[in-house]
Design an enzyme around this catalytic site. Sequence first.
Site, PDB file in Angstrom:
ATOM      1  N   ARG A 203     -16.010  12.439  22.553  1.00 50.23           N
ATOM      2  CA  ARG A 203     -17.280  11.779  22.862  1.00 50.23           C
ATOM      3  C   ARG A 203     -18.446  12.673  22.429  1.00 50.23           C
ATOM      4  NH1 ARG A 203     -17.934   9.394  28.685  1.00 50.23           N
ATOM      5  NH2 ARG A 203     -19.683   8.359  27.648  1.00 50.23           N
TER       6      ARG A 203
ATOM      7  N   CYS B  11     -23.278  15.101  31.261  1.00 52.34           N
ATOM      8  CA  CYS B  11     -22.013  14.449  30.914  1.00 52.34           C
ATOM      9  C   CYS B  11     -22.332  13.021  30.504  1.00 52.34           C
ATOM     10  CB  CYS B  11     -21.035  14.513  32.086  1.00 52.34           C
ATOM     11  SG  CYS B  11     -21.681  13.740  33.592  1.00 52.34           S
TER      12      CYS B  11
END
Length: 286
Positions: free
Chosen positions: A184, A242
């Site tokens: 990611r 995050c």
Amino acid sequence: MPHPLVTASELAALLDNAATGGTPVRVLDVRWSLGGPAGLPLYSKGHIPGAVYVDLDTELAGHGEPEEGRHPLPTAADFQAAARRWGLNAGDTVVIYDNWNSLAACRAWWLLRYMGAADVRVLDGALPAWTAAGHPLTEGTDDMTNATPGSISLSAGHEPVLNADDAASLPESGVLLDARAGERYRGETEPIDPRAGHIPGAISAPTSGNLDDAGHFLDSDTLRERYVALGVDVDRAVGVYCGSGVTAAHDALALTVAGFRPALFPGSWSAWANQPERPVTTGATP
């Protein structure tokens, strides 16, 4: 500040001490995972005796516009009301666990610290560590329905935070860490948010690097070596983000164990990616 981690045997001792008139202990069950099974039925099937279930989506997060992220911080008033429902009082020792490598538990740990709770800890190794040590579980929801409301007073701002502008500028003077999985960070996949990649200048620091094969946090020296190798230094600011501000708290706890004081970007990538004017970087380099 008490050490943020507690072992299963230490938790059992704390509970025994509380039962004989020692410092009260409130145990919080924060079982949650993105796209996983609901936590409350798992709690009902078996939880640490005396634990109260905490819902991450409704009690550990607020609700706002997309540019605020998927899990913005709750207001101090809402969070205080929730903490009182859980039975928290000033002076309690709070121990939190989940069954997801402590990823959700760390969100509760960080949020309680941010709101001013003094003694908050995470069960190292999560619920599997408790059962592996031979300790019992309790079924049902009586521990929730019978919890005596608490009177704890909480207020925001006891831990440092970053907004999007802070996160954008931090790499110039400090270190910004991205706690998501490497794919990611690199922008190879983005299953949730509208854009793939990472904040320019951020360094990849997946939460998996904080744990051993059994799901326990690495020792303080090893964690310090990990983060120093990523550029973290006590003389420079360090921030973490995050996907939506949940798993970044895992890096925040690990950094705390290692001797640093991180700032957390609550909106994280879900806030950044929903602000079209914000630049995005892909690939393996900051």
